[in-house]
Scaffold this motif. Structure first.
Motif, PDB file in Angstrom:
ATOM      1  N   VAL A  35       0.814  -1.186   0.053  1.00  0.00           N
ATOM      2  CA  VAL A  35       0.061  -0.022  -0.029  1.00  0.00           C
ATOM      3  C   VAL A  35       0.919   1.133  -0.099  1.00  0.00           C
ATOM      4  O   VAL A  35       0.465   2.082  -0.780  1.00  0.00           O
ATOM      5  CB  VAL A  35      -1.065   0.226   1.324  1.00  0.00           C
ATOM      6  N   VAL A  36       1.903   1.260   0.873  1.00  0.00           N
ATOM      7  CA  VAL A  36       2.772   2.578   0.959  1.00  0.00           C
ATOM      8  C   VAL A  36       3.518   2.557  -0.325  1.00  0.00           C
ATOM      9  O   VAL A  36       3.616   3.645  -0.882  1.00  0.00           O
ATOM     10  CB  VAL A  36       3.770   2.347   2.139  1.00  0.00           C
ATOM     11  N   SER A  37       3.966   1.288  -0.901  1.00  0.00           N
ATOM     12  CA  SER A  37       4.719   1.595  -2.184  1.00  0.00           C
ATOM     13  C   SER A  37       3.863   2.154  -3.335  1.00  0.00           C
ATOM     14  O   SER A  37       4.115   3.064  -3.954  1.00  0.00           O
ATOM     15  CB  SER A  37       5.289   0.513  -2.684  1.00  0.00           C
ATOM     16  N   ALA A  61      10.743   2.605   5.919  1.00  0.00           N
ATOM     17  CA  ALA A  61      11.660   3.599   5.427  1.00  0.00           C
ATOM     18  C   ALA A  61      12.088   2.971   4.256  1.00  0.00           C
ATOM     19  O   ALA A  61      12.465   3.944   3.416  1.00  0.00           O
ATOM     20  CB  ALA A  61      12.955   3.458   6.613  1.00  0.00           C
ATOM     21  N   ASP A  62      12.014   1.713   3.952  1.00  0.00           N
ATOM     22  CA  ASP A  62      12.619   1.323   2.792  1.00  0.00           C
ATOM     23  C   ASP A  62      11.762   1.637   1.800  1.00  0.00           C
ATOM     24  O   ASP A  62      12.068   1.572   0.516  1.00  0.00           O
ATOM     25  CB  ASP A  62      13.052  -0.037   2.831  1.00  0.00           C
ATOM     26  N   VAL A  63      10.426   1.699   1.989  1.00  0.00           N
ATOM     27  CA  VAL A  63       9.322   2.114   1.112  1.00  0.00           C
ATOM     28  C   VAL A  63       9.071   3.638   0.879  1.00  0.00           C
ATOM     29  O   VAL A  63       8.069   3.949   0.388  1.00  0.00           O
ATOM     30  CB  VAL A  63       8.190   1.298   0.870  1.00  0.00           C
ATOM     31  N   SER A  90      14.780   3.804  15.088  1.00  0.00           N
ATOM     32  CA  SER A  90      14.087   4.020  14.121  1.00  0.00           C
ATOM     33  C   SER A  90      14.667   4.967  13.017  1.00  0.00           C
ATOM     34  O   SER A  90      15.502   6.164  13.382  1.00  0.00           O
ATOM     35  CB  SER A  90      12.985   4.881  14.701  1.00  0.00           C
ATOM     36  N   PRO A  91      14.482   4.661  11.911  1.00  0.00           N
ATOM     37  CA  PRO A  91      15.089   5.365  10.799  1.00  0.00           C
ATOM     38  C   PRO A  91      14.289   6.655  10.355  1.00  0.00           C
ATOM     39  O   PRO A  91      14.624   7.604   9.597  1.00  0.00           O
ATOM     40  CB  PRO A  91      15.438   4.470   9.608  1.00  0.00           C
TER      41      PRO A  91
END
Length: 412
Positions: A210-212, A251-253, A297-298
Motif C-alpha cells: 500500500v505504501v509503495s 523506511a525502505d518504501v 527508528s530510521p
C-alpha cells in the motif's frame, strides 16, 4: 523556558518537502460529521478552521474510507475514484487556513464493520472480533482473496491521489487500532499460509504494498505517513519488537513519518484498559514503548495517546520523538497548541464516567468527544452540557439517523 519552547516551536523537516511549522500535531479522531453522500460537511470545515487557528503545525483528519462498502461508522467520509472533489478542496483549504499542514488519514476497517452496515466484511482470515459482550455486533469476516487484496492496494492509491488533487499536503495510512492493515500485521488475526501470512515480513506485505503504491501514485513531494501500533496489547499479538522491524521496512518504501499508537476494539489501550493487563500511564500512554523504538527508528516518530498538558508534550519531544500528537484534548479545547507554544500551561481535563463496564465506559467517554466535535463544528463552545451516559444515548440516536442516510446513499 526559552529552551523548552524552542523545542515545541522547532520546524520538522520531512523527506517529502515543506517543513511542518512546529512539533504539535492534531491526531486523527473519527468526527462522524459526513454530509449526505459521505462528503465533508460544512460542520467539518468549521471544525478544521478552528483547529487550524488553534496553532498545531499538522492536522491529521479522522479516517476517510477508501471503499463505500466498508465504513467503520455511518458518519464517516468516503473518497473514491468518482467522488466529487470540491468538498474535499474546501476541507483542505480550511485545514491550511492558518499556515499549517493537513494530511488525510485513509483507512479500510476490514472486519471491524458493524452488522447493521454490511452483511459481508473482509479480513486476512475468518477470525471474528472478540470484544466480549459486543462481539455479536460484528459478522465473521471472509478471508480476502488475492484479487480482493490487489483491489484494496489500488483503492488506497486512488484515494491518496485524489487527496493530493484536492490540495491536502499528505496522507496517513491507518495501520493501527485493529483495522484492516493492522489485522494483517497481527498473528492473532492473520492465520494465512500464503505470501501474506506467517512471518512478519509476509504479514507486513499488504502495508508495504500500500505504501509503495501510494508513493508511486503521489510522487516525492507529497507526505506519506503511517499510523502503527506500538503494540496491540493482546497476548500473542503484534508487539513492540514487531513495530521496530516494521518501521525499518517502512523506511525502505519511502514513508515520511510513523505515528505510534496502540490497542484496538479488542484491547482498549487508548482508554487505559489493555487486554494484556499492562498498566499504562494516565498521560502519554505509549511513551515508554516509543522510547524503546526511537533509538533504532530510521524515520521520525509521532506519539499520540492521552497528551493533554504542555509539560507532557515536551517530555515526549525530549524523549527523541519528533512530534507530540493531541486528540481528545483538542475536542475539549481547540486552542491548546497555540497556548502551549506561547508558554501557557493550559490543559484539558477529560470527562470521567462511573460506568463499570470498560467497553461501555470507553464508549460513553468517546460519545462526549463526538458531542464536543459536533458543537465545535456548529460554531459553539466545545463543552457539552451532557454527562457521558446521556451523551452515549444521544450518540446512539444520532447514529440511527446517520445509518439511514448512509444506507440510502450506498444502496442507491
Amino acid at each position: 523556558m526559552g529552551e523548552e519552547m524552542t523545542a515545541l516551536n522547532e520546524p520538522l523537516h520531512l523527506g517529502s518537502g515543506t517543513p511542518l511549522p512546529n512539533r504539535i500535531a492534531k491526531a486523527a479522531m473519527e468526527e462522524l460529521l459526513a454530509a449526505p453522500g459521505q462528503l465533508p460537511s460544512d460542520e467539518l470545515l468549521t471544525l478544521y478552521r478552528r483547529w487550524a487557528a488553534g496553532g498545531a503545525g499538522l492536522l491529521i483528519t479522522g479516517h476517510v474510507m477508501i471503499d463505500r462498502r466498508a465504513v467503520a461508522q455511518p458518519g464517516d467520509v468516503v473518497l473514491e475514484q468518482d467522488t466529487p472533489l470540491e468538498p474535499f478542496r474546501r476541507w483542505a483549504q480550511a485545514g491550511k487556513s492558518a499556515g499549517g499542514q493537513i494530511w488525510m488519514q485513509i483507512n479500510h476497517p476490514g472486519r471491524v464493520i458493524p452488522k447493521d452496515l454490511a452483511d459481508t466484511t473482509w479480513a486476512p482470515s475468518a477470525v471474528p472480533v472478540d470484544a466480549g459482550g459486543f462481539s455479536s455486533m460484528y459478522p465473521t469476516p471472509q478471508p480476502m482473496t488475492v484479487q480482493k487484496i490487489d483491489e484494496t492496494v489500488e483503492r488506497f492509491a486512488v484515494t491518496a491521489q485524489r487527496a493530493q488533487q484536492a490540495g491536502f499536503d499528505g496522507v496517513e495510512i491507518h495501520a493501527a487500532h485493529g483495522y484492516l492493515l493492522s489485522q494483517f500485521l497481527s498473528p492473532r488475526v492473520n492465520r494465512r499460509d500464503d505470501r501474506w501470512g506467517g512471518s512478519l515480513h509476509n504479514r507486513a506485505r499488504l502495508l508495504l504494498d500500500v505504501v509503495s503504491a501510494v508513493r508511486e501514485r503521489v510522487g516525492s513531494g507529497f507526505a506519506v505517513g503511517v499510523k502503527l501500533n506500538s503494540a496491540d496489547f493482546q497476548r500473542g499479538g503484534f508487539d513492540t519488537d514487531d513495530a521496530r522491524d516494521v518501521i525499518k521496512m517502512l523506511a525502505d518504501v519511502r514513508a515520511d513519518l510513523v505515528e505510534l499508537s496502540g490497542g484496538s476494539i479488542e484491547s482498549l489501550a487508548t482508554a487505559g484498559s489493555p487486554a494484556d493487563g499492562r498498566t499504562l500511564a494516565r498521560e502519554a500512554y505509549f511513551l515508554e514503548l516509543a522510547e524503546q523504538l526511537v533509538a533504532t527508528s530510521p524515520l521520525p516518530l509521532l506519539l499520540t495517546g492521552g497528551i493533554r498538558r504542555r509539560a507532557v508534550a515536551q517530555q515526549v519531544i525530549d524523549s527523541g520523538v519528533a512530534m507530540a500528537g493531541i486528540a481528545t484534548a483538542l475536542a475539549i479545547d481547540p486552542t491548546l497548541p497555540g497556548q502551549w507554544l506561547d508558554g501557557s500551561d493550559a490543559q484539558a481535563r477529560p470527562p470521567h464516567t462511573r460506568l463499570r463496564n470498560k467497553m461501555l465506559a470507553a464508549a460513553a467517554v468517546q460519545a462526549v468527544a463526538w458531542r464536543n466535535l459536533a458543537r465545535l463544528g456548529a460554531g459553539k463552545s466545545s463543552k457539552t452540557p451532557y454527562s457521558p451516559a446521556v451523551a452515549l444515548l444521544l450518540e446512539r440516536l444520532a447514529r440511527t439517523r446517520r445509518r439511514r442516510s448512509y444506507l440510502k446513499w450506498h444502496t442507491a
